[in-house]
Design a protein around this motif. Structure first.
Motif, PDB file in Angstrom:
ATOM      1  N   GLU A 172      75.128  -7.087  -3.445  1.00  0.00           N
ATOM      2  CA  GLU A 172      74.600  -7.385  -4.779  1.00  0.00           C
ATOM      3  C   GLU A 172      74.493  -8.899  -4.993  1.00  0.00           C
ATOM      4  OE1 GLU A 172      77.431  -5.336  -7.153  1.00  0.00           O
ATOM      5  OE2 GLU A 172      76.470  -3.371  -6.927  1.00  0.00           O
ATOM      6  N   LEU A 173      75.473  -9.642  -4.515  1.00  0.00           N
ATOM      7  CA  LEU A 173      75.425 -11.100  -4.639  1.00  0.00           C
ATOM      8  C   LEU A 173      74.283 -11.685  -3.815  1.00  0.00           C
ATOM      9  CD1 LEU A 173      79.261 -11.818  -4.432  1.00  0.00           C
ATOM     10  CD2 LEU A 173      77.822 -12.036  -6.464  1.00  0.00           C
ATOM     11  N   LEU A 174      74.091 -11.170  -2.611  1.00  0.00           N
ATOM     12  CA  LEU A 174      72.980 -11.638  -1.777  1.00  0.00           C
ATOM     13  C   LEU A 174      71.640 -11.359  -2.451  1.00  0.00           C
ATOM     14  CD1 LEU A 174      74.208 -10.502   1.760  1.00  0.00           C
ATOM     15  CD2 LEU A 174      74.105 -12.842   0.912  1.00  0.00           C
ATOM     16  N   LYS A 175      71.513 -10.205  -3.041  1.00  0.00           N
ATOM     17  CA  LYS A 175      70.279  -9.845  -3.758  1.00  0.00           C
ATOM     18  C   LYS A 175      69.981 -10.879  -4.839  1.00  0.00           C
ATOM     19  CE  LYS A 175      70.459  -6.741  -6.996  1.00  0.00           C
ATOM     20  NZ  LYS A 175      69.970  -7.500  -8.187  1.00  0.00           N
ATOM     21  N   HIS A 219      73.632  -1.643   2.295  1.00  0.00           N
ATOM     22  CA  HIS A 219      73.654  -1.765   0.835  1.00  0.00           C
ATOM     23  C   HIS A 219      72.551  -2.719   0.361  1.00  0.00           C
ATOM     24  CE1 HIS A 219      77.091   0.679  -0.078  1.00  0.00           C
ATOM     25  NE2 HIS A 219      77.935  -0.055   0.625  1.00  0.00           N
ATOM     26  N   PHE A 220      72.361  -3.820   1.068  1.00  0.00           N
ATOM     27  CA  PHE A 220      71.308  -4.763   0.710  1.00  0.00           C
ATOM     28  C   PHE A 220      69.933  -4.093   0.799  1.00  0.00           C
ATOM     29  CE2 PHE A 220      68.300  -8.211   1.750  1.00  0.00           C
ATOM     30  CZ  PHE A 220      68.554  -9.087   0.705  1.00  0.00           C
ATOM     31  N   TYR A 221      69.753  -3.273   1.816  1.00  0.00           N
ATOM     32  CA  TYR A 221      68.502  -2.533   1.989  1.00  0.00           C
ATOM     33  C   TYR A 221      68.247  -1.584   0.813  1.00  0.00           C
ATOM     34  CZ  TYR A 221      65.313   0.923   4.094  1.00  0.00           C
ATOM     35  OH  TYR A 221      64.267   1.782   4.355  1.00  0.00           O
ATOM     36  N   LYS A 222      69.282  -0.894   0.378  1.00  0.00           N
ATOM     37  CA  LYS A 222      69.132   0.040  -0.747  1.00  0.00           C
ATOM     38  C   LYS A 222      68.802  -0.700  -2.041  1.00  0.00           C
ATOM     39  CE  LYS A 222      72.233   3.534   1.220  1.00  0.00           C
ATOM     40  NZ  LYS A 222      73.579   4.187   1.111  1.00  0.00           N
ATOM     41  N   ASN A 227      70.059 -14.339   1.521  1.00  0.00           N
ATOM     42  CA  ASN A 227      68.899 -13.469   1.306  1.00  0.00           C
ATOM     43  C   ASN A 227      67.696 -14.040   2.044  1.00  0.00           C
ATOM     44  OD1 ASN A 227      66.671 -12.066   0.255  1.00  0.00           O
ATOM     45  ND2 ASN A 227      67.611 -11.846  -1.757  1.00  0.00           N
ATOM     46  N   PRO A 228      67.152 -13.341   3.039  1.00  0.00           N
ATOM     47  CA  PRO A 228      66.050 -13.890   3.831  1.00  0.00           C
ATOM     48  C   PRO A 228      64.701 -13.838   3.136  1.00  0.00           C
ATOM     49  CG  PRO A 228      66.488 -11.657   4.540  1.00  0.00           C
ATOM     50  CD  PRO A 228      67.522 -11.981   3.482  1.00  0.00           C
ATOM     51  N   THR A 229      64.632 -13.162   1.994  1.00  0.00           N
ATOM     52  CA  THR A 229      63.351 -13.037   1.295  1.00  0.00           C
ATOM     53  C   THR A 229      63.079 -14.234   0.384  1.00  0.00           C
ATOM     54  OG1 THR A 229      64.245 -11.859  -0.644  1.00  0.00           O
ATOM     55  CG2 THR A 229      63.676 -10.536   1.290  1.00  0.00           C
ATOM     56  N   ILE A 230      64.058 -15.115   0.236  1.00  0.00           N
ATOM     57  CA  ILE A 230      63.908 -16.302  -0.611  1.00  0.00           C
ATOM     58  C   ILE A 230      63.435 -17.467   0.254  1.00  0.00           C
ATOM     59  CG2 ILE A 230      65.097 -17.913  -2.130  1.00  0.00           C
ATOM     60  CD1 ILE A 230      67.047 -15.642  -2.806  1.00  0.00           C
ATOM     61  N   LYS A 231      62.227 -17.944   0.008  1.00  0.00           N
ATOM     62  CA  LYS A 231      61.600 -18.946   0.863  1.00  0.00           C
ATOM     63  C   LYS A 231      62.435 -20.211   0.982  1.00  0.00           C
ATOM     64  CE  LYS A 231      57.248 -21.458   1.508  1.00  0.00           C
ATOM     65  NZ  LYS A 231      55.880 -21.702   1.000  1.00  0.00           N
ATOM     66  N   GLU A 232      63.024 -20.658  -0.115  1.00  0.00           N
ATOM     67  CA  GLU A 232      63.758 -21.922  -0.123  1.00  0.00           C
ATOM     68  C   GLU A 232      65.107 -21.839   0.584  1.00  0.00           C
ATOM     69  OE1 GLU A 232      60.838 -21.457  -3.190  1.00  0.00           O
ATOM     70  OE2 GLU A 232      62.701 -20.314  -2.878  1.00  0.00           O
ATOM     71  N   MET A 233      65.529 -20.638   0.934  1.00  0.00           N
ATOM     72  CA  MET A 233      66.877 -20.466   1.470  1.00  0.00           C
ATOM     73  C   MET A 233      67.075 -21.213   2.786  1.00  0.00           C
ATOM     74  SD  MET A 233      69.708 -19.242   0.519  1.00  0.00           S
ATOM     75  CE  MET A 233      69.294 -18.038  -0.754  1.00  0.00           C
ATOM     76  N   LYS A 234      66.050 -21.282   3.626  1.00  0.00           N
ATOM     77  CA  LYS A 234      66.179 -21.991   4.897  1.00  0.00           C
ATOM     78  C   LYS A 234      66.510 -23.460   4.669  1.00  0.00           C
ATOM     79  CE  LYS A 234      63.636 -23.355   9.054  1.00  0.00           C
ATOM     80  NZ  LYS A 234      62.370 -23.275   9.802  1.00  0.00           N
TER      81      LYS A 234
END
Length: 559
Positions: A390-393, A508-511, A420-427
């Motif tokens: 949930e925190l990663l989401k 869990h992240f997938y769900k 979270n790999p879906t957040i562009k700025e995370m890298k």
């Protein structure tokens, strides 16, 4: 039967491993204790851990195996080399102390631990081969070991069948792919025997603009062989600068450490990387044509070049490729112990734990003590995997510390920073603000094993981040933080069998998000991966990471 394998006194990567009746009980690297990256000193702490984990005294060890032969091995080749390049080769004599230490490893071991039992020096590449073959899922197959140099060979080819390993061909130093890549690493301003992976990452940003030049530097020979044009190098005569003036004249002035790299540097990295891949493909194809197997096992330090491994999987003739968690020199400690076991009698080969989770683990009391010592107030949660998902989401970054530490250079979900790999700025956030490293370096995606084909077009296990895959075009925008500039990913596939708690977190992240992938990078900042709860807490407090999840305890930064 208790067998201890170890390696030390090379240029990097000392380690120890305990094997009992064919099973890996413990294995760890000395750097995790001394906190010196790639430490090559005598692995006293690693050996003590192995004995402690096995509940053994030194007198309980039946055989000790060291993964270097004594220096009189291939002595004629060494003398010929010295004479051929005399007098420049006299500079190689500066390595005589290191050679002497390897010869004296048995005495050091016996004196340190009071050991009176059997001790055996073993061929370095044979230990590499044992490490990959006995950990592989294959009953038989071809083995390719590539590194800088081990017992005067830089390339070792052979086969494994049941519990037997048979050599077939070697390429001898100084014609070394490992030294070729290390010289390139130094030329680009990075640290040798440490930063080669940076060159691999940089290569994706360049063009193959120096193809012809590198075909002259590194030549393909018949029978799966290769040869360096040594006029481009100095390492073979003991030069501190491993590339020659001719290399600099051909490719331009070398980069200085910390210099901002240009397109020229990226193009050089790209061309050098592609030439390495071409040579490895040629050698592997020779093995296929002469080995009679669909299975290839890759080991040695060059086996960490996951870009080359991925190309082998896509373009090579072998159907199945296995690269284990520890193909670098530390892995020879594992190989030495396993080789000692299977060489000591006609034993059937059972399934061996190949997870790489062979290191230290700690109880909750140790964790609580480490947290309390820094005045931290953790919350104990019922389902740490669900809570962290949930925190990663929500875009939080988590320092994740669970179970036994990993053996090898990759964090495989027990000592990791997660995001979270879906957040562009995370890298950029993790590279610049947390890891404090070069912006061009990619992060790995950890993906549920059953979704590999949907994202990467291949139903293939990659549990150790040792293979690179092309992401499907339609999935690229979904994972901007883990897709490299060339559309590739250094993938870790995760199954319940591999790591149940880590799998549950990703599930869990997938769900929650519909994405069965999280970003995974090692839990460290310019140091070896954290090993203990105390190191985890100290590292967490030095960073801008949002949460520390250690066992079932959760610590928020603002607390």
């Amino acid at each position: 039967m208790n067998i201890l394998g170890f390696i030390c006194f090379g240029e990097h990567d000392s380690a120890a491993c305990l094997v009992r009746d064919g099973e890996i009980i413990a294995a760890t690297e000395e750097e995790r204790y001394t906190r010196i990256k790639y430490d090559s000193s005598f692995p006293v702490h690693s050996i003590e851990f192995c004995l402690r984990k096995g509940g053994l005294k030194i007198s309980d060890i039946d055989l000790v195996c060291y993964s270097w032969l004594k220096s009189d091995y291939q002595l004629h080749k060494k003398l010929i080399h010295m004479l051929k390049y005399f007098p420049q080769s006299l500079k190689l004599l500066k390595y005589r102390d290191a050679v002497s230490r390897k010869n004296d490893a048995e005495n050091v071991f016996r004196d340190t631990f009071g050991y009176a039992g059997r001790f055996q020096h073993m061929n370095h590449h044979l230990c590499h081969a044992a490490n990959v073959f006995y950990l592989s899922p294959f009953e038989q197959g071809s083995i390719l070991s590539l590194d800088g140099m081990g017992d005067w060979a830089s390339c070792w080819m052979g086969t494994g069948e049941k519990n037997q390993i048979t050599p077939s061909k070697e390429v001898f130093w100084p014609h070394s792919l490992g030294n070729y890549y290390s010289a390139l690493t130094q030329y680009l301003g990075f640290k040798m025997h440490s930063d080669e992976y940076k060159v691999m990452g940089l290569s994706a940003y360049g063009k193959d603009a120096y193809k012809k030049e590198f075909e002259d530097v590194l030549k393909i020979r018949p029978g799966g062989g290769y040869k360096l044009n040594l006029s481009y190098f100095n390492f073979h005569v003991g030069g501190k600068q491993k590339f020659s003036d001719k290399f600099a004249d051909t490719f331009g002035a070398p980069a200085t450490p910390g210099e901002k790299l240009s397109d020229r540097h990226a193009d050089i990295a790209c061309s050098a990387q592609k030439r390495l891949e071409e040579v490895v493909l040629n050698t592997a194809d020779h093995l296929y044509e002469n080995g009679g197997s669909e299975n290839l096992m890759i080991t040695g330090g060059v086996g960490l070049n996951c870009v080359a491994n991925g190309r082998l999987l896509r373009e090579g003739k072998f159907k199945n490729i296995f690269v284990g968690p520890s193909c670098h020199d530390s892995g020879t400690a594992v190989g030495a112990a396993l080789l000692g076991y299977f060489s000591s009698g006609n034993k059937a080969r059972g399934k061996i734990d190949a997870s790489g989770y062979w290191g230290e683990s700690f109880d909750d009391q140790r964790v609580e003590t480490a947290l309390n010592a820094k005045g931290l107030k953790p919350t104990r949660v019922d389902d740490i995997a669900r809570t962290c998902a949930e925190l990663l989401k929500d875009g939080k970054i988590i320092a994740w510390f669970q179970g036994r530490s990993e053996f090898g250079p990759r964090a495989l979900g027990n000592r990791s920073f997660l995001a979270n790999p879906t957040i562009k700025e995370m890298k950029e956030i993790i590279n610049v603000k947390i890891k404090k490293r070069e912006e061009f370096r990619p992060f790995a995606p950890s993906i549920l094993r059953e979704h590999m084909e949907a994202y990467f077009g291949e139903d293939y296990a990659s549990p150790y981040m040792t293979l690179v895959f092309n992401i499907k075009d339609e999935k690229r925008e979904e994972l901007p933080a883990v897709v490299h500039v060339d559309g590739t990913c250094r993938v870790q596939s995760v199954s319940k069998e591999d790591n149940a708690r880590y799998y549950e977190l990703i599930e869990h992240f997938y769900k929650l998000t519909g994405t069965p992938v999280i970003l995974n990078t090692s839990f460290n900042i310019q140091e070896p991966i954290v090993n203990t709860p105390e190191e985890a807490v100290a590292c967490f407090l030095k960073t801008d990471v949002d949460y520390l999840a250690i066992h079932d305890y959760l610590v928020a930064r603002n607390k």
